[in-house]
Design a protein around this motif. Structure first.
Motif, short mmCIF file in Angstrom:
data_model
loop_
_atom_site.label_atom_id
_atom_site.label_comp_id
_atom_site.label_asym_id
_atom_site.label_seq_id
_atom_site.Cartn_x
_atom_site.Cartn_y
_atom_site.Cartn_z
N ALA A 145 -12.95 6.27 4.92
CA ALA A 145 -13.00 4.82 4.69
C ALA A 145 -14.02 4.47 3.60
O ALA A 145 -14.72 3.47 3.68
CB ALA A 145 -13.30 4.08 5.98
N GLN A 182 -7.31 12.42 1.14
CA GLN A 182 -6.18 11.54 1.41
C GLN A 182 -6.60 10.13 1.02
O GLN A 182 -7.57 9.60 1.56
CB GLN A 182 -5.78 11.62 2.87
CG GLN A 182 -5.24 12.99 3.22
CD GLN A 182 -4.88 13.12 4.68
OE1 GLN A 182 -5.01 12.19 5.46
NE2 GLN A 182 -4.40 14.29 5.05
N LEU A 183 -5.87 9.55 0.08
CA LEU A 183 -6.23 8.25 -0.47
C LEU A 183 -5.26 7.17 -0.03
O LEU A 183 -4.07 7.41 0.12
CB LEU A 183 -6.26 8.31 -1.99
CG LEU A 183 -7.20 9.35 -2.61
CD1 LEU A 183 -7.08 9.33 -4.13
CD2 LEU A 183 -8.64 9.15 -2.16
N LEU A 184 -5.81 5.98 0.14
CA LEU A 184 -5.02 4.79 0.42
C LEU A 184 -5.16 3.88 -0.79
O LEU A 184 -6.28 3.53 -1.18
CB LEU A 184 -5.53 4.08 1.67
CG LEU A 184 -4.87 2.74 2.00
CD1 LEU A 184 -3.40 2.94 2.36
CD2 LEU A 184 -5.60 2.04 3.13
N LYS A 207 0.06 5.80 0.39
CA LYS A 207 -0.91 6.86 0.63
C LYS A 207 -0.52 8.05 -0.22
O LYS A 207 0.66 8.29 -0.48
CB LYS A 207 -0.90 7.26 2.11
CG LYS A 207 -1.42 6.18 3.01
CD LYS A 207 -1.36 6.62 4.46
CE LYS A 207 -1.83 5.47 5.36
NZ LYS A 207 -1.71 5.82 6.78
N LYS A 222 -9.11 3.85 -1.71
CA LYS A 222 -10.11 4.28 -0.73
C LYS A 222 -9.80 5.69 -0.26
O LYS A 222 -8.64 6.10 -0.22
CB LYS A 222 -10.06 3.38 0.51
CG LYS A 222 -10.35 1.93 0.26
CD LYS A 222 -10.18 1.17 1.57
CE LYS A 222 -10.16 -0.32 1.33
NZ LYS A 222 -9.80 -1.06 2.53
N ASP A 223 -10.84 6.40 0.15
CA ASP A 223 -10.65 7.65 0.87
C ASP A 223 -10.19 7.25 2.26
O ASP A 223 -10.91 6.57 2.99
CB ASP A 223 -11.97 8.42 0.93
CG ASP A 223 -11.85 9.74 1.66
OD1 ASP A 223 -11.25 9.76 2.77
OD2 ASP A 223 -12.36 10.75 1.15
N ASN A 224 -8.99 7.62 2.63
CA ASN A 224 -8.38 7.12 3.87
C ASN A 224 -9.06 7.67 5.12
O ASN A 224 -9.09 6.99 6.14
CB ASN A 224 -6.88 7.45 3.89
CG ASN A 224 -6.12 6.56 4.84
OD1 ASN A 224 -6.43 5.39 5.01
ND2 ASN A 224 -5.12 7.12 5.49
N LYS A 225 -9.61 8.87 5.05
CA LYS A 225 -10.28 9.44 6.23
C LYS A 225 -11.70 8.92 6.37
O LYS A 225 -12.13 8.55 7.46
CB LYS A 225 -10.29 10.97 6.15
CG LYS A 225 -8.98 11.60 6.50
CD LYS A 225 -9.11 13.10 6.62
CE LYS A 225 -7.82 13.70 7.13
NZ LYS A 225 -7.91 15.14 7.25
N SER A 230 0.81 -1.21 0.00
CA SER A 230 0.00 0.00 0.00
C SER A 230 0.85 1.26 0.00
O SER A 230 2.01 1.25 0.42
CB SER A 230 -0.94 0.01 1.21
OG SER A 230 -0.22 0.06 2.41
N GLU A 232 -4.11 0.19 -2.29
CA GLU A 232 -3.63 -1.14 -1.91
C GLU A 232 -3.63 -2.03 -3.14
O GLU A 232 -4.56 -1.98 -3.94
CB GLU A 232 -4.53 -1.76 -0.85
CG GLU A 232 -4.55 -1.01 0.45
CD GLU A 232 -5.49 -1.64 1.47
OE1 GLU A 232 -5.13 -1.63 2.65
OE2 GLU A 232 -6.57 -2.14 1.09
#
Length: 128
Positions: free
Chosen positions: A97, A70-72, A7, A92-95, A5, A74
């Protein structure tokens, strides 16, 4: 198969006319994380012996990412057969989810000299 992953934060240059992340940018990120994962796992010798090329991309857009999100990202290999490896990338949008994009890409392993497909050796399969 273990996921890899990264970010990132959406910047102005990532946006389209609707102020959402441009579809082509998602494709760039899919290729970026795929390449990074290969470079992280494979030593220099393997990277010189083999090259991956895209055979097919399949992308599903679930929601829109916007400026400063903020994106994650994976990725993982979900299947390999012959010279083809199927890689999944989830963004995914990290904040929040919230799922933004899912994709599957068929990558073909080739010999960089002959430019012909090569059966994926166990030494590569075992990396992922």
């Amino acid at each position: 198969m273990l996921p890899y992953s990264i970010k990132l934060t959406v910047t102005e240059k990532d946006l389209d006319d609707l102020r959402h992340v441009n579809n082509v940018r998602y494709l760039d990120w899919i290729q970026q994380i795929s390449k990074e994962h290969w470079q992280y796992k494979a030593d220099e010798s393997l990277q010189k012996q083999f090259v991956w090329v895209v055979r097919k991309h399949s992308i599903i857009y679930h929601s829109a990412a916007k400026l400063n999100d903020q994106l994650l990202l994976e990725t993982e290999i979900i299947n390999s057969k012959g010279p083809i490896s199927v890689r999944r990338v989830i963004i995914k949008d990290n904040k929040a989810a919230k799922l933004v994009v899912t994709s599957e890409t068929d990558w073909c392993l080739i010999n960089p000299v002959s430019m012909k497909p090569v059966r994926i050796p166990d030494s590569i399969k075992n990396l992922f």
